[in-house]
Design a protein around this motif. Structure first.
Motif, PDB file in Angstrom:
ATOM      1  N   ALA A 164      38.249  47.410  43.390  1.00  0.00           N
ATOM      2  CA  ALA A 164      36.837  47.540  43.050  1.00  0.00           C
ATOM      3  C   ALA A 164      36.056  47.703  44.348  1.00  0.00           C
ATOM      4  CB  ALA A 164      36.349  46.325  42.276  1.00  0.00           C
ATOM      5  N   ASP A 165      36.005  48.942  44.829  1.00  0.00           N
ATOM      6  CA  ASP A 165      35.361  49.254  46.109  1.00  0.00           C
ATOM      7  C   ASP A 165      36.004  48.452  47.244  1.00  0.00           C
ATOM      8  OD1 ASP A 165      33.724  51.137  44.971  1.00  0.00           O
ATOM      9  OD2 ASP A 165      32.075  49.741  44.612  1.00  0.00           O
ATOM     10  N   TYR A 166      35.273  47.462  47.766  1.00  0.00           N
ATOM     11  CA  TYR A 166      35.737  46.747  48.947  1.00  0.00           C
ATOM     12  C   TYR A 166      36.555  45.496  48.626  1.00  0.00           C
ATOM     13  CZ  TYR A 166      31.496  44.270  47.583  1.00  0.00           C
ATOM     14  OH  TYR A 166      30.530  43.618  46.857  1.00  0.00           O
ATOM     15  N   VAL A 167      36.839  45.237  47.347  1.00  0.00           N
ATOM     16  CA  VAL A 167      37.670  44.089  46.974  1.00  0.00           C
ATOM     17  C   VAL A 167      38.751  44.544  46.000  1.00  0.00           C
ATOM     18  CG1 VAL A 167      35.835  42.382  47.298  1.00  0.00           C
ATOM     19  CG2 VAL A 167      36.157  43.444  45.052  1.00  0.00           C
ATOM     20  N   THR A 181      42.490  53.199  31.648  1.00  0.00           N
ATOM     21  CA  THR A 181      43.079  51.912  32.020  1.00  0.00           C
ATOM     22  C   THR A 181      42.374  50.814  31.250  1.00  0.00           C
ATOM     23  OG1 THR A 181      43.663  52.649  34.250  1.00  0.00           O
ATOM     24  CG2 THR A 181      43.501  50.282  33.901  1.00  0.00           C
ATOM     25  N   LYS A 182      43.180  49.929  30.659  1.00  0.00           N
ATOM     26  CA  LYS A 182      42.641  48.802  29.913  1.00  0.00           C
ATOM     27  C   LYS A 182      43.130  47.500  30.537  1.00  0.00           C
ATOM     28  CE  LYS A 182      42.166  51.150  25.469  1.00  0.00           C
ATOM     29  NZ  LYS A 182      42.230  50.991  24.001  1.00  0.00           N
ATOM     30  N   ALA A 183      42.313  46.454  30.463  1.00  0.00           N
ATOM     31  CA  ALA A 183      42.679  45.160  31.045  1.00  0.00           C
ATOM     32  C   ALA A 183      42.234  44.042  30.123  1.00  0.00           C
ATOM     33  CB  ALA A 183      42.048  44.994  32.421  1.00  0.00           C
ATOM     34  N   ILE A 184      43.062  42.999  30.077  1.00  0.00           N
ATOM     35  CA  ILE A 184      42.772  41.817  29.267  1.00  0.00           C
ATOM     36  C   ILE A 184      42.911  40.581  30.149  1.00  0.00           C
ATOM     37  CG2 ILE A 184      43.432  40.436  27.256  1.00  0.00           C
ATOM     38  CD1 ILE A 184      44.765  42.949  26.105  1.00  0.00           C
ATOM     39  N   LYS A 185      41.936  39.692  30.082  1.00  0.00           N
ATOM     40  CA  LYS A 185      42.014  38.416  30.790  1.00  0.00           C
ATOM     41  C   LYS A 185      41.848  37.273  29.790  1.00  0.00           C
ATOM     42  CE  LYS A 185      41.997  35.005  33.605  1.00  0.00           C
ATOM     43  NZ  LYS A 185      43.287  34.421  33.996  1.00  0.00           N
ATOM     44  N   LEU A 212      33.279  46.696  36.885  1.00  0.00           N
ATOM     45  CA  LEU A 212      32.365  47.574  36.154  1.00  0.00           C
ATOM     46  C   LEU A 212      31.434  48.322  37.101  1.00  0.00           C
ATOM     47  CD1 LEU A 212      31.388  45.261  33.139  1.00  0.00           C
ATOM     48  CD2 LEU A 212      33.315  46.847  33.346  1.00  0.00           C
ATOM     49  N   ASN A 213      30.898  47.617  38.093  1.00  0.00           N
ATOM     50  CA  ASN A 213      29.954  48.255  39.024  1.00  0.00           C
ATOM     51  C   ASN A 213      30.608  49.334  39.876  1.00  0.00           C
ATOM     52  OD1 ASN A 213      27.894  46.606  38.085  1.00  0.00           O
ATOM     53  ND2 ASN A 213      28.124  45.097  39.711  1.00  0.00           N
ATOM     54  N   SER A 214      31.914  49.190  40.128  1.00  0.00           N
ATOM     55  CA  SER A 214      32.633  50.177  40.940  1.00  0.00           C
ATOM     56  C   SER A 214      33.215  51.292  40.083  1.00  0.00           C
ATOM     57  CB  SER A 214      33.763  49.492  41.713  1.00  0.00           C
ATOM     58  OG  SER A 214      34.733  48.971  40.810  1.00  0.00           O
ATOM     59  N   ASN A 215      32.963  51.215  38.769  1.00  0.00           N
ATOM     60  CA  ASN A 215      33.499  52.200  37.818  1.00  0.00           C
ATOM     61  C   ASN A 215      35.023  52.210  37.778  1.00  0.00           C
ATOM     62  OD1 ASN A 215      30.923  53.210  36.972  1.00  0.00           O
ATOM     63  ND2 ASN A 215      30.807  54.363  38.903  1.00  0.00           N
ATOM     64  N   THR A 216      35.620  51.106  38.178  1.00  0.00           N
ATOM     65  CA  THR A 216      37.079  50.976  38.067  1.00  0.00           C
ATOM     66  C   THR A 216      37.482  50.938  36.598  1.00  0.00           C
ATOM     67  OG1 THR A 216      37.167  49.743  40.144  1.00  0.00           O
ATOM     68  CG2 THR A 216      39.077  49.563  38.694  1.00  0.00           C
ATOM     69  N   LEU A 217      36.684  50.252  35.790  1.00  0.00           N
ATOM     70  CA  LEU A 217      36.898  50.180  34.350  1.00  0.00           C
ATOM     71  C   LEU A 217      35.582  50.419  33.626  1.00  0.00           C
ATOM     72  CD1 LEU A 217      39.081  46.965  33.809  1.00  0.00           C
ATOM     73  CD2 LEU A 217      39.875  49.324  33.730  1.00  0.00           C
ATOM     74  N   ASP A 218      35.662  51.012  32.441  1.00  0.00           N
ATOM     75  CA  ASP A 218      34.515  51.023  31.546  1.00  0.00           C
ATOM     76  C   ASP A 218      34.453  49.679  30.828  1.00  0.00           C
ATOM     77  OD1 ASP A 218      33.781  53.625  32.165  1.00  0.00           O
ATOM     78  OD2 ASP A 218      35.035  54.481  30.569  1.00  0.00           O
ATOM     79  N   ALA A 219      33.250  49.268  30.486  1.00  0.00           N
ATOM     80  CA  ALA A 219      33.095  47.984  29.800  1.00  0.00           C
ATOM     81  C   ALA A 219      33.904  47.944  28.507  1.00  0.00           C
ATOM     82  CB  ALA A 219      31.624  47.719  29.514  1.00  0.00           C
TER      83      ALA A 219
END
Length: 281
Positions: A164-167, A181-185, A212-219
């Motif tokens: 996610a950008d810098y992290v 890409t989908k993710a579950i926590k 979300l802010n880095s557009n790595t995943l859609d909400a």
């Protein structure tokens, strides 16, 4: 007359990168009397393999066997030591080192009970109950969900690191069809204090915001699977409601961990829907 007993918890930590550990033993010493006692979990300790599902079971078995011999050697070497000599020696024994088996920081208590009884009580407290934690509950939730999802999608949900950008950080259940890409926590909210509950929830809310802010995943492609008890304490209930509102405000999916119908629906990819494919003549 009460005696001073100093003790350390023995921890099994096979993966240093995650810092996850299981309590597997206790070592105690009494400087006034020169006593050194220890107790380790059995070599076949099923809950260790459940906690670390990707662990070679022989690794734990071999490590605990070797550690038993090492503690016996330490016990023999300490015979005749008392007072500051014994305390200093045991401080050196239990200081932090790299390895699969490590020691916690040394703690102390005053007791008039036998040292054998103290050892048994500490073992039951720290080892017998060491898996009744939110970390362990979440590990079991991940295992159960993974087994469930493996049967309904050909894209396997596995532990994966997302940038996610810098992290970057790891999530336990991530799958991709190379388009989406989908993710579950899974999150367990069995904390006994409102502040602990808030801290746990906000920790993961903050991380998801980065994704979300880095557009790595859609909400719409992220899911919080929530494990919550029925709260008798109104403050715990209020704290959870606050966290649930924050999660929903992100626009992500938030389902009860037992809501398998919606979780399975989330986990399926559009590319698996045969209705989306048209025959080309």
């Amino acid at each position: 007359m009460k005696n001073l007993v100093r003790y350390s918890v023995i921890r099994f930590m096979p993966f240093t990168e995650t810092q996850e550990f299981a309590n597997v033993g206790i070592v105690i010493h009494a400087p006034q009397t020169g006593s050194v006692l220890f107790k380790l979990a059995n070599k076949r300790f099923g809950r260790v393999s459940q906690f670390f599902d990707d662990l070679d079971g022989q690794l734990y078995s071999n490590a605990i066997e070797m550690f038993h011999f090492e503690l016996k050697r330490i016990q023999d070497f300490a015979k005749g030591m008392r007072g500051k000599d014994l305390a200093g020696f045991m401080d050196e024994v239990t200081r932090q080192r790299e390895g699969f088996l490590t020691f916690s920081e040394t703690a102390a208590l005053l007791t008039n009970e036998s040292f054998e009884l103290v050892l048994e009580k500490l073992f039951e407290q720290y080892v017998g109950r060491s898996f009744n934690t939110k970390e362990h509950r979440e590990t079991l939730l991940v295992q159960n969900l993974k087994k469930q999802l493996d049967g309904i999608t050909r894209y396997k949900f596995t532990k994966s690191k997302l940038n996610a950008d810098y992290v970057s950080f790891e999530l336990p259940l991530v799958a991709t069809d190379r388009v989406t890409t989908k993710a579950i926590k899974p999150l367990s909210f069995y904390q006994d204090k409102p502040l602990k509950l808030l801290d746990h929830g906000e920790f993961w809310i903050s991380r998801v915001k980065h994704l979300l802010n880095s557009n790595t995943l859609d909400a719409s492609d992220f899911l919080f699977a929530i494990d919550r008890p029925e709260y008798n304490d109104k403050n715990l209930k209020a704290a959870f409601n606050s966290i649930e509102d924050e999660m929903n405000s992100l626009g992500v999916n938030v389902y009860d961990v037992h809501d398998l119908r919606n979780i399975e629906k989330f986990a399926r990819f559009e590319s698996e829907n045969v209705d989306n494919f048209k025959l080309i003549h």
